[in-house]
Design an enzyme around this catalytic site. Sequence first.
Site, PDB file in Angstrom:
ATOM      1  N   GLU A  34     -11.292   6.299  -8.226  1.00 38.89           N
ATOM      2  CA  GLU A  34     -10.723   5.941  -9.480  1.00 38.89           C
ATOM      3  C   GLU A  34     -12.005   5.489 -10.505  1.00 38.89           C
ATOM      4  O   GLU A  34     -12.370   4.592 -10.739  1.00 38.89           O
ATOM      5  CB  GLU A  34      -9.918   4.433  -9.258  1.00 38.89           C
ATOM      6  CG  GLU A  34      -8.700   4.329  -8.574  1.00 38.89           C
ATOM      7  CD  GLU A  34      -7.931   2.964  -8.577  1.00 38.89           C
ATOM      8  OE1 GLU A  34      -8.563   1.939  -8.907  1.00 38.89           O
ATOM      9  OE2 GLU A  34      -6.854   2.930  -7.785  1.00 38.89           O
ATOM     10  N   GLU A  67      -3.114   6.605  -3.605  1.00 41.49           N
ATOM     11  CA  GLU A  67      -3.141   5.007  -3.560  1.00 41.49           C
ATOM     12  C   GLU A  67      -1.942   4.366  -4.198  1.00 41.49           C
ATOM     13  O   GLU A  67      -1.829   4.638  -5.542  1.00 41.49           O
ATOM     14  CB  GLU A  67      -4.454   4.413  -3.800  1.00 41.49           C
ATOM     15  CG  GLU A  67      -4.648   2.916  -3.499  1.00 41.49           C
ATOM     16  CD  GLU A  67      -6.015   2.380  -4.067  1.00 41.49           C
ATOM     17  OE1 GLU A  67      -6.957   2.969  -3.676  1.00 41.49           O
ATOM     18  OE2 GLU A  67      -5.922   1.487  -4.959  1.00 41.49           O
TER      19      GLU A  67
HETATM   20  C1  IDC Z   1      -8.932  -4.122  -3.761  1.00 37.72           C
HETATM   21  C2  IDC Z   1      -8.782  -4.840  -2.579  1.00 37.72           C
HETATM   22  C3  IDC Z   1      -9.573  -6.261  -2.441  1.00 37.72           C
HETATM   23  C4  IDC Z   1     -10.912  -5.983  -2.708  1.00 37.72           C
HETATM   24  C5  IDC Z   1     -11.196  -5.352  -4.182  1.00 37.72           C
HETATM   25  C6  IDC Z   1     -12.274  -5.057  -4.975  1.00 37.72           C
HETATM   26  O1  IDC Z   1      -7.544  -4.927  -2.153  1.00 37.72           O
HETATM   27  O2  IDC Z   1      -9.490  -6.712  -1.014  1.00 37.72           O
HETATM   28  O3  IDC Z   1     -11.695  -7.291  -3.188  1.00 37.72           O
HETATM   29  O4  IDC Z   1     -10.429  -3.826  -4.019  1.00 37.72           O
HETATM   30  O5  IDC Z   1     -13.114  -4.305  -4.043  1.00 37.72           O
HETATM   31  C7  IDC Z   1      -7.263  -0.383  -6.484  1.00 37.72           C
HETATM   32  C8  IDC Z   1      -8.539   0.016  -5.816  1.00 37.72           C
HETATM   33  C9  IDC Z   1      -8.456  -0.730  -4.535  1.00 37.72           C
HETATM   34  C10 IDC Z   1      -8.127  -2.265  -4.673  1.00 37.72           C
HETATM   35  C11 IDC Z   1      -6.959  -2.284  -5.203  1.00 37.72           C
HETATM   36  C12 IDC Z   1      -6.203  -3.749  -5.558  1.00 37.72           C
HETATM   37  O6  IDC Z   1      -8.552   1.473  -5.384  1.00 37.72           O
HETATM   38  O7  IDC Z   1      -9.809  -0.871  -4.030  1.00 37.72           O
HETATM   39  O8  IDC Z   1      -8.462  -3.069  -3.689  1.00 37.72           O
HETATM   40  N1  IDC Z   1      -6.660  -1.479  -6.362  1.00 37.72           N
HETATM   41  O9  IDC Z   1      -7.186  -4.608  -6.362  1.00 37.72           O
HETATM   42  N2  IDC Z   1      -7.038   0.163  -7.758  1.00 37.72           N
HETATM   43  C13 IDC Z   1      -6.056  -0.513  -8.351  1.00 37.72           C
HETATM   44  C14 IDC Z   1      -5.796  -1.643  -7.284  1.00 37.72           C
END
Ligand code: IDC
Length: 458
Positions: A291, A379
Amino acid sequence: RFSLLFMSPVKGGGMEIIMKKSRRLCLLFLSVVFVSALCVGCAKAADNAPYTQEPGSGQSGAAGSMSDTEGSSNGEGIVEVESTVTESGRSESQKQTGTAENEAPAQKASTEAESAKQETSVQEDKSDMGTMQSEQEQQSSGSDSTPGTGSTPYSQHGKLSVNGTTLTDEHGAVFQLQGVSTHGIGWFPQYVNEDTFAELESWGANAVRLAMYTAEGGYCEGGDADKDKLKKLIDTGVQAATKLGMYVIIDWHVLNDHDPWTYADEAEKFFAEMSEKYKDYGNVIYEICNEPNSGPDWGSVKSYAEKIIPVIRENAPDAVIIVGTPTWSQDVDKAAADPITGYDNIMYALHFYADTHRDYLRDRMKKAIDSGLPVIVSEFGICDASGNGGNNYDEGNKWIEAMDDYNISYFIWNLSNKSETCALISSGCGKLSGFEDEELSDSGRWYKEVLIKQREDK
Ligand code: IDC
């Protein structure tokens, strides 16, 4: 003085009793101070330990996963979220829907407790990771890399390609990947194994995505030994998926490093190595930047892709490659207006979190596809973009319907028992397979039902 008082009790007098009491109190006080110091020390050590701490200190990528206008267009509680610094160095404040951030202190405390809990399990797991992996290596070295035997997704559908806007199987029939993304494999390595993947397959999943964070203590921030551990984990995942005849995405999980150019040289080396290693694996798919966010525009992401794609193509001339799009992989419209040319089998990522991203993003997805762009949802979640808040089943179901209509492949986030809405396994459950329904989270149960229903319909 205090110390003198200690040393000169008056024998047998009321003073002696007072002294005894003060001494006891003092001892108690000192023990409390000592224990607290120990706890702070442990917490600090956990904070600094690479690959044992979960990512997520500070704002997750998701906290900024929507623009101001998107936030305000949503009629729900809008919360100001301190956000990222833009290219120009200007600090932006973005708006996030949902109530999760309102409960920050309580949630933070439980997240910290959770981190400590997870850390133990990750470390425990790591101790036998060595054995597990050397076994895997023995199995994989020189072994035949034909995925799965018998009736598996790969044995039925073989190598995939991109035709028009969709994936097709080796018989030329339209094909849809329906899978699950791991959390960061460095933080939740225990779920990268054949039994867990087999369980997902039994629900109807035909693919897994191995998410390897590049920053937040991830691949690009570790030394060679850490890199090796992560590459071994990827191998464990690829071998497990291959044995089960499942498709597998190797995901370069750019998030809090924002711009894929931040670690572009590392990416080039990594994908050269991965594509060489898995060149005979028809089930391996490469995702070159999860992303891009907070800065890079499509032109910049596109030129990064044009640096990495030829490196993969050198070894894997027709493997499917997924390219992320700006704004946390939401700008498929920009990619549709200026797609990458000169290569086959390229797909563009669109990510959504159903409670945050609704009609406007679904419309954008449909328009991009209508204009000829092959889109993949590598995702998604059904809660809000922070990965927390409540699940929005109505919106989630609308997304599934739209993706099925357009034959779009999708992967739910995430395969872990972290205490967050988007984790598929309930935080109280330490099992790695054989999950009872009540050991899954709400989104875990919902997705299992989606997959089972899909399998029945087919
Ligand atoms: C989130 C994880 C969380 C972590 C955070 C930061 O669920 O546990 O603390 O990342 O690293 C994304 C990202 C994905 C995110 C997820 C939810 O690709 O890594 O995971 N998210 O926030 N994009 C939109 C949402």
